[in-house]
Write an enzyme that holds these catalytic residues in place. Structure first.
Site, mmCIF file in Angstrom:
data_model
loop_
_atom_site.group_PDB
_atom_site.id
_atom_site.type_symbol
_atom_site.label_atom_id
_atom_site.label_comp_id
_atom_site.label_asym_id
_atom_site.label_seq_id
_atom_site.Cartn_x
_atom_site.Cartn_y
_atom_site.Cartn_z
ATOM 1 N N GLU A 85 11.758 -43.541 1.557
ATOM 2 C CA GLU A 85 11.845 -42.872 2.851
ATOM 3 C C GLU A 85 11.947 -43.891 3.977
ATOM 4 O OE1 GLU A 85 8.422 -41.630 5.023
ATOM 5 O OE2 GLU A 85 7.272 -41.451 3.169
ATOM 6 N N CYS A 119 7.068 -39.063 0.910
ATOM 7 C CA CYS A 119 6.568 -39.767 -0.276
ATOM 8 C C CYS A 119 7.020 -39.134 -1.586
ATOM 9 C CB CYS A 119 5.039 -39.821 -0.232
ATOM 10 S SG CYS A 119 4.415 -40.453 1.316
ATOM 11 N N HIS A 249 -0.938 -38.607 -5.528
ATOM 12 C CA HIS A 249 -0.343 -39.399 -4.461
ATOM 13 C C HIS A 249 -1.494 -39.855 -3.562
ATOM 14 C CE1 HIS A 249 1.769 -40.771 -1.035
ATOM 15 N NE2 HIS A 249 1.404 -39.767 -0.275
ATOM 16 N N LYS A 254 -9.859 -41.665 0.256
ATOM 17 C CA LYS A 254 -10.725 -40.521 0.570
ATOM 18 C C LYS A 254 -10.016 -39.210 0.266
ATOM 19 C CE LYS A 254 -14.480 -40.153 2.444
ATOM 20 N NZ LYS A 254 -14.820 -39.931 3.837
ATOM 21 N N LYS A 258 -11.165 -36.095 -2.207
ATOM 22 C CA LYS A 258 -11.212 -34.691 -1.779
ATOM 23 C C LYS A 258 -10.313 -33.830 -2.675
ATOM 24 C CE LYS A 258 -12.136 -35.690 3.071
ATOM 25 N NZ LYS A 258 -11.734 -35.557 4.459
ATOM 26 N N ASN A 328 -0.996 -47.181 1.203
ATOM 27 C CA ASN A 328 0.006 -46.165 0.899
ATOM 28 C C ASN A 328 1.360 -46.838 0.689
ATOM 29 O OD1 ASN A 328 1.445 -43.852 0.529
ATOM 30 N ND2 ASN A 328 0.950 -42.921 2.508
#
Ligand code: ACO
Length: 471
Positions: A85, A119, A249, A254, A258, A328
């Protein structure tokens, strides 16, 4: 033509820039409270491209490295798909850059171009290649998938969630990491959570909070569909106990914590027998929340993370090494997480039934897919232990060069200036790059980009001279 059982990933390699900045140092530099990036986001370190690297150079490096390490004749590649991207050119695909490697061996018969949606592009590329090998169009050669991205954000809270890397994956039958192609579920929708409308800037426009909720909603939707499909085919309920690993991904760790807690909560709401009594009691107060309320409830987030923690440590934590260390990597992020599992667990991944890894791919905007992989030992060189060894994770992490936050910021400023520019020379400083790494030398007055390769140890660079520059 070989048979077509167990189509999937035969081999993989990763490249990430040797330049990185510690999140702890960035916290101090940015003046945020101590622990915000390291505990709050769960990140350790962030890789970034110096002015001599970009998504094209990283993809040249990783493809060249994979072919070399696995001794693959470039003529044996029949499809090449790139996910990215990071827009360098709105028309010319990164795939066409990579063709230089194949043209030299006389192979121009290679299908595929670039796939792009935040992504998710790498997953689109991967599914295209797997579908090709499983289809009537397959000509018996390998597919090759490349995910390459440099994630950079404008100054502000999103900046510590950057990173950079390229991954290459060889696709074919009889793979040690094969697709359970029937178990695949997608959720696609129109939202503005993260997008890149300003073509003069490399930075995205981000609605951070919305992107978190969209991610979790997409995860729920994919998981529901995935479970439904599994249950129809297998005739029994699917729960998180049916997979050894869950790989997400990973924009930052964090959100991965989750996400797994969210799957656990889904299993609780579906009355799965795998949820123990203690967890049921702790989650009971949240059983009547609407979907919308459940995304906003901090108490639910805390309670589900707490009850899922023991399983997170077993089923998710092994995937977090590279995403926490690199940041990332957009399209490469999910596959760097998969590489982390292979690297951390390769000696315990083979079991008589074949261990299962459930993967969740998310791209803002939004596109998402959950799919399932099965592991078997494979045959050298396409074995799990060889893949883990070729990845060379420890050596690559240990040989990195930590820079000060000021240097990182200076690099970003220079890249802002250079983005979309023509007629410039880079420093050609390759001192930090490993031997064999490709790097940008200059961009001419026609915006044409020129790359060179740092000589491999004890020899000359093999395949870069003359890359588009006629040397
Ligand atoms: N010690 C420990 N934890 C802390 C501290 C501290 N000193 N300070 C803050 N925190 C915690 C917060 O409580 C919060 O945790 P929680 O999520 O459990 O509540 C966390 O750190 C983040 O802090 P916030 O103030 O909530 O968020 P912030 O304004 O820093 O932004 C965000 C975080 C939204 C992730 C931002 O970095 C961003 O926009 N990133 C890019 C978008 C993104 O990655 N989205 C994910 C999906 S889309 C994609 O993949 C690109």
């Amino acid at each position: 033509m070989a048979g077509r059982n167990d189509v999937g990933i035969l081999a993989m390699d990763i490249y990430f820039p040797p330049t990185c900045v510690q999140q702890e140092a960035l916290e101090a530099h940015d003046g945020v409270s101590k622990g915000k990036y390291t505990i709050g986001l769960g990140q350790d370190c962030m890789a970034f491209c110096s002015e001599v690297e970009d998504v094209i150079s990283m993809s040249l490096t990783v493809v060249n490295s994979l072919l070399k390490k696995y001794n693959i004749d470039p003529k044996l590649i029949g499809r090449l798909e790139v996910g990215s991207e990071t827009v360098i050119d709105k028309s010319k695909s990164i795939k066409t850059w990579l063709m230089q490697i194949f043209e030299k061996s006389g192979n121009t018969d290679i299908e595929g171009v670039d796939s792009s949606n935040a992504c998710y592009g790498g997953t689109a590329a991967l599914l295209n290649c797997v579908n090709w090998v499983e289809s009537n169009s397959w000509d018996g050669r390998y597919g090759l998938v490349v995910c390459t991205d440099s994630a950079v954000y404008a100054e502000g809270p999103a900046r510590p969630t950057g990173g950079a890397a390229a991954i290459a994956m060889l696709i074919g039958p009889n793979a040690p990491i094969s697709f359970e192609s029937k178990y695949r579920a997608s959720h696609m929708a129109h939202v503005y959570d993260f997008y890149k409308p300003d073509l003069a800037s490399e930075y995205p426009v981000v609605d951070g909070k919305l992107s978190q909720t969209c991610y979790l909603m997409a995860l729920d939707s994919c998981y529901r569909q995935f479970c439904n499909k599994y249950e129809k085919i297998v005739g029994k309920q699917f729960s998180i106990s049916d997979a050894e690993y869950f790989v997400f991904h990973s924009p930052y760790n964090k959100l991965v914590q989750k996400s797994f807690a969210r799957l656990y909560y889904n299993d609780f709401m579906r009355n799965c027998s795998s949820i123990d009594d203690d967890a049921k009691e702790k989650l009971q107060p949240f059983s009547n929340l609407t979907g919308e309320e459940s995304y906003q409830s901090r108490d639910l987030e805390k309670a589900s993370q707490q009850v899922a923690k023991h399983l997170y440590d077993i089923k998710v934590q092994p995937s977090t090494l590279l995403p926490k260390q690199i940041g990332n990597m957009y399209t490469a992020s999910l596959y760097a997480a998969l590489a982390s599992v292979l690297y951390n667990k390769h000696d315990s991944l083979v079991s008589p039934d074949g261990q299962r890894i459930v993967m969740f791919s998310y791209g803002s905007g939004l596109t998402s897919t959950m799919f399932s992989l099965r592991l078997n030992n494979g045959q050298h060189p396409f074995s799990l232990s060889n893949i883990a060894s070729v990845l060379g994770v420890t050596e690559k992490l240990q040989s990195r060069h930590e820079t000060l936050p000021e240097k990182f910021i200076d690099t970003l400023k220079l890249m802002e200036h250079r983005y979309g520019a023509k007629d410039f020379e880079t420093s050609r400083d390759t001192s930090l790059l490993p031997p064999g790494t490709f790097y940008l030398t200059h961009v001419d007055s026609m915006y044409r980009r020129f790359y060179d390769q740092k000589p491999v140890e004890g020899g000359k660079a093999k395949c870069c001279n003359g890359f588009a520059n006629g040397h």
